[in-house]
Design an enzyme around this catalytic site. Sequence first.
Site, PDB file in Angstrom:
ATOM      1  N   ASP A   1      -8.042  18.140 -25.003  1.00 46.70           N
ATOM      2  CA  ASP A   1      -6.715  18.675 -25.357  1.00 46.70           C
ATOM      3  C   ASP A   1      -6.660  19.071 -26.830  1.00 46.70           C
ATOM      4  O   ASP A   1      -6.171  20.156 -27.179  1.00 46.70           O
ATOM      5  CB  ASP A   1      -5.616  17.636 -25.060  1.00 46.70           C
ATOM      6  CG  ASP A   1      -5.425  17.411 -23.570  1.00 46.70           C
ATOM      7  OD1 ASP A   1      -6.226  17.940 -22.779  1.00 46.70           O
ATOM      8  OD2 ASP A   1      -4.470  16.695 -23.201  1.00 46.70           O
TER       9      ASP A   1
ATOM     10  N   GLY B   1       1.977  17.168 -19.164  1.00 44.20           N
ATOM     11  CA  GLY B   1       0.626  17.615 -18.794  1.00 44.20           C
ATOM     12  C   GLY B   1       0.163  18.843 -19.550  1.00 44.20           C
ATOM     13  O   GLY B   1      -0.931  19.347 -19.307  1.00 44.20           O
ATOM     14  N   LEU B   2       0.984  19.335 -20.487  1.00 43.66           N
ATOM     15  CA  LEU B   2       0.604  20.557 -21.212  1.00 43.66           C
ATOM     16  C   LEU B   2       0.128  20.266 -22.637  1.00 43.66           C
ATOM     17  O   LEU B   2       0.149  21.150 -23.501  1.00 43.66           O
ATOM     18  CB  LEU B   2       1.768  21.558 -21.228  1.00 43.66           C
ATOM     19  CG  LEU B   2       2.280  21.994 -19.843  1.00 43.66           C
ATOM     20  CD1 LEU B   2       3.386  23.046 -19.990  1.00 43.66           C
ATOM     21  CD2 LEU B   2       1.146  22.564 -18.983  1.00 43.66           C
TER      22      LEU B   2
ATOM     23  N   GLY C   1       5.154  15.135 -22.523  1.00 46.34           N
ATOM     24  CA  GLY C   1       4.681  14.262 -21.447  1.00 46.34           C
ATOM     25  C   GLY C   1       4.670  14.962 -20.103  1.00 46.34           C
ATOM     26  O   GLY C   1       4.922  14.348 -19.070  1.00 46.34           O
TER      27      GLY C   1
ATOM     28  N   LYS D   1      -1.770  23.354 -23.849  1.00 46.75           N
ATOM     29  CA  LYS D   1      -2.944  23.761 -23.060  1.00 46.75           C
ATOM     30  C   LYS D   1      -2.710  23.570 -21.568  1.00 46.75           C
ATOM     31  O   LYS D   1      -1.825  22.809 -21.151  1.00 46.75           O
ATOM     32  CB  LYS D   1      -4.182  22.963 -23.503  1.00 46.75           C
ATOM     33  CG  LYS D   1      -4.058  21.438 -23.234  1.00 46.75           C
ATOM     34  CD  LYS D   1      -4.600  20.988 -21.918  1.00 46.75           C
ATOM     35  CE  LYS D   1      -3.769  20.056 -21.121  1.00 46.75           C
ATOM     36  NZ  LYS D   1      -3.427  18.768 -21.238  1.00 46.75           N
TER      37      LYS D   1
ATOM     38  N   GLU E   1      -5.047  11.645 -31.151  1.00 44.97           N
ATOM     39  CA  GLU E   1      -4.929  11.518 -29.692  1.00 44.97           C
ATOM     40  C   GLU E   1      -5.287  10.097 -29.248  1.00 44.97           C
ATOM     41  O   GLU E   1      -4.674   9.543 -28.341  1.00 44.97           O
ATOM     42  CB  GLU E   1      -5.888  12.509 -29.012  1.00 44.97           C
ATOM     43  CG  GLU E   1      -5.279  13.865 -28.713  1.00 44.97           C
ATOM     44  CD  GLU E   1      -4.403  13.840 -27.464  1.00 44.97           C
ATOM     45  OE1 GLU E   1      -3.226  13.431 -27.564  1.00 44.97           O
ATOM     46  OE2 GLU E   1      -4.882  14.238 -26.394  1.00 44.97           O
TER      47      GLU E   1
ATOM     48  N   SER F   1       0.943  15.871 -26.826  1.00 42.98           N
ATOM     49  CA  SER F   1       0.442  14.876 -27.800  1.00 42.98           C
ATOM     50  C   SER F   1      -0.648  15.493 -28.669  1.00 42.98           C
ATOM     51  O   SER F   1      -0.676  15.300 -29.892  1.00 42.98           O
ATOM     52  CB  SER F   1      -0.095  13.631 -27.080  1.00 42.98           C
ATOM     53  OG  SER F   1      -1.166  13.971 -26.215  1.00 42.98           O
TER      54      SER F   1
HETATM   55  N1  LIG Z   1       7.553  17.032 -30.002  1.00 44.09           N
HETATM   56  C1  LIG Z   1       7.148  15.776 -30.136  1.00 44.09           C
HETATM   57  N2  LIG Z   1       7.717  14.968 -31.058  1.00 44.09           N
HETATM   58  C2  LIG Z   1       7.294  13.702 -31.189  1.00 44.09           C
HETATM   59  N3  LIG Z   1       6.341  13.108 -30.445  1.00 44.09           N
HETATM   60  C3  LIG Z   1       5.748  13.843 -29.511  1.00 44.09           C
HETATM   61  C4  LIG Z   1       6.103  15.218 -29.309  1.00 44.09           C
HETATM   62  N4  LIG Z   1       5.332  15.704 -28.327  1.00 44.09           N
HETATM   63  C5  LIG Z   1       4.531  14.680 -27.927  1.00 44.09           C
HETATM   64  N5  LIG Z   1       4.768  13.568 -28.625  1.00 44.09           N
HETATM   65  C6  LIG Z   1       4.070  12.254 -28.473  1.00 44.09           C
HETATM   66  O1  LIG Z   1       3.126  12.411 -27.414  1.00 44.09           O
HETATM   67  C7  LIG Z   1       3.460  11.542 -26.298  1.00 44.09           C
HETATM   68  C8  LIG Z   1       3.272  12.299 -24.987  1.00 44.09           C
HETATM   69  O2  LIG Z   1       1.910  12.473 -24.800  1.00 44.09           O
HETATM   70  P1  LIG Z   1       1.195  12.421 -23.398  1.00 44.09           P
HETATM   71  O3  LIG Z   1      -0.248  12.539 -23.694  1.00 44.09           O
HETATM   72  O4  LIG Z   1       1.657  11.248 -22.603  1.00 44.09           O
HETATM   73  O5  LIG Z   1       1.721  13.732 -22.649  1.00 44.09           O
HETATM   74  P2  LIG Z   1       1.268  15.238 -22.820  1.00 44.09           P
HETATM   75  O6  LIG Z   1       0.337  15.336 -23.987  1.00 44.09           O
HETATM   76  O7  LIG Z   1       2.486  16.075 -22.880  1.00 44.09           O
HETATM   77  O8  LIG Z   1       0.503  15.542 -21.453  1.00 44.09           O
HETATM   78  P3  LIG Z   1      -1.113  15.599 -21.175  1.00 44.09           P
HETATM   79  O9  LIG Z   1      -1.736  14.586 -22.081  1.00 44.09           O
HETATM   80  O10 LIG Z   1      -1.251  15.212 -19.730  1.00 44.09           O
HETATM   81  O11 LIG Z   1      -1.491  16.986 -21.429  1.00 44.09           O
HETATM   82  C9  LIG Z   1       4.896  11.146 -26.530  1.00 44.09           C
HETATM   83  O12 LIG Z   1       5.078   9.852 -26.006  1.00 44.09           O
HETATM   84  C10 LIG Z   1       5.019  11.154 -28.053  1.00 44.09           C
HETATM   85  O13 LIG Z   1       4.523   9.952 -28.582  1.00 44.09           O
HETATM   86  C1  LIG Z   2      -6.240  13.264 -18.114  1.00 43.64           C
HETATM   87  C2  LIG Z   2      -7.028  13.992 -19.204  1.00 43.64           C
HETATM   88  O1  LIG Z   2      -8.291  14.366 -18.649  1.00 43.64           O
HETATM   89  C3  LIG Z   2      -6.347  15.275 -19.615  1.00 43.64           C
HETATM   90  C4  LIG Z   2      -4.961  15.124 -20.185  1.00 43.64           C
HETATM   91  O2  LIG Z   2      -4.483  16.409 -20.536  1.00 43.64           O
HETATM   92  C5  LIG Z   2      -7.243  13.047 -20.350  1.00 43.64           C
HETATM   93  C6  LIG Z   2      -8.276  13.560 -21.333  1.00 43.64           C
HETATM   94  O3  LIG Z   2      -9.198  14.298 -20.957  1.00 43.64           O
HETATM   95  O4  LIG Z   2      -8.173  13.157 -22.505  1.00 43.64           O
HETATM   96 MG   LIG Z   3      -1.447  14.201 -24.082  1.00 36.13          MG
END
Ligand SMILES: Nc1ncnc2c1ncn2[C@@H]1O[C@H](COP(=O)(O)OP(=O)(O)OP(=O)(O)O)[C@@H](O)[C@H]1O
Ligand SMILES: C[C@@](O)(CCO)CC(=O)[O-]
Ligand SMILES: [Mg+2]
Length: 415
Positions: free
Chosen positions: A196, A140-141, A138, A12, A185, A144
């Site tokens: 998200d 921002g897209l 990790g 997203k 999440e 997780s």
């Molecule tokens: N392909 C994957 N395989 C295994 N674990 C993953 C994978 N993608 C994400 N994760 C898990 O999600 C965590 C990253 O989540 P995080 O919320 O920090 O970043 P994001 O979701 O990419 O960014 P944001 O929350 O800002 O949108 C990783 O530490 C891991 O635990």
């Molecule tokens: C930083 C944040 O606002 C967005 C992460 O993609 C956290 C959330 O809303 O869960």
């Molecule tokens: Mg995330």
Amino acid sequence: MSLPIVTSAPGKVIIFGEHSAVFKEPVIAASVSSLRSYLLVTATDDENVIELDFPDIKLDNKWKRQDIAVLKECAVSAASSSHNELSQELGVALEPLLANLNDPLHYHAAYCFLYLYTCLCGAKTGLKFTVKSTLPIGAGLGSSASISVCLALAMGILGGHISDSGDKLSNSDLSFVNTWSFIGEKCINGTPSGIDNAVATYGNAVSFQRQDDNTIKFERILDFPQIPLILTNTKIPRSTKTLVGNVVKLAEREPLITKPILSAMGHIATRGAEILSSLSDENYPVLLELVRLNHGLLVSLGVSHPGLEVIRSLSDTMKIGSTKLTGAGGGGCALTLIDKNASDSEIDEFKSQLQKDHGYVSLSTGLGGMGCSYVSSEKLKGHVASLATVFARDTTVEEIDSVLLPNGGPLSWVH
Ligand SMILES: Nc1ncnc2c1ncn2[C@@H]1O[C@H](COP(=O)(O)OP(=O)(O)OP(=O)(O)O)[C@@H](O)[C@H]1O
Ligand SMILES: C[C@@](O)(CCO)CC(=O)[O-]
Ligand SMILES: [Mg+2]
């Protein structure tokens, strides 16, 4: 339930309202359906184990039947209690099963997996879960949320909560996936708003606001306009859990200062939704202004990064458009909403300078599109060999897309 089964969920982009969403302000986000996570569930050779294989983060772990069986009682109680809070009892019971996972990336991914698995599938064993993603992790897209949604959908089917015999996921199936992926999440991020996982579940674009009683005011925006934007990944690593935690601490320390900032961000999201619903050449400059305002407020909360400011500064200098961080910030990705006066060659120059001078990667992608989806074992017949290849370690994004990407690949996805 027959195996194998494959599930998928998109990433997203938050257009307006990251961080303020956690404080129950409105937020608007859209799915990025070409960047997705995929989960393959197969039978294990040893039917007394469950196996988690997350090659993207180099995690492969097995748990024995007796390790899972002892969790049964607290998992049943966690599954039947409030879905807004994690069960402390189950959290404590899971600790010994996670004790060997010292890397926080591994720990949180496995915690999410085991929590959802024990709540939704009980003490069943003999299953292997393999996750591959074309999303940067990790950054921002919403990586997780997309893996939480893949797990919640697959475990919903495996646990008998969702039927895999229909040709469409029903509203109650989607609501089930949204509820449980929010729990996933929480295991990864602590106090997420739920935006998200909502976008990864429902797809398209969503306007969302958590209410004081924890219910959600939620609208699916099906005719979201294609806005011209560039996503730039700084590749600077960061953790959403830490960034959200820092803003929560700041808000506790300085409530009088942060409250108006967060509520101004909410007003930006509301105004943004208004403009997006009637976007025209006349009101487009307002959207650019809202992006600038939103980023400035995020900077004041301490969630930017010098590496993100490089992108903002270059887009200002070259008059390419307005840039804001997207997602939790602290690194990861920025979005640049393109000024309609910027020429194609200026945009190319902007991207190539960021690439040449900083090693950043521009992701060109449309917004919106399919949310969570699955392919049942019946429809996977004839594809088992290609699945084994793409879910192996070190496959490229192109290889994964060629087999798995919905609306282009050979599989028929139910969504
Ligand atoms: N392909 C994957 N395989 C295994 N674990 C993953 C994978 N993608 C994400 N994760 C898990 O999600 C965590 C990253 O989540 P995080 O919320 O920090 O970043 P994001 O979701 O990419 O960014 P944001 O929350 O800002 O949108 C990783 O530490 C891991 O635990
Ligand atoms: C930083 C944040 O606002 C967005 C992460 O993609 C956290 C959330 O809303 O869960
Ligand atoms: Mg995330």
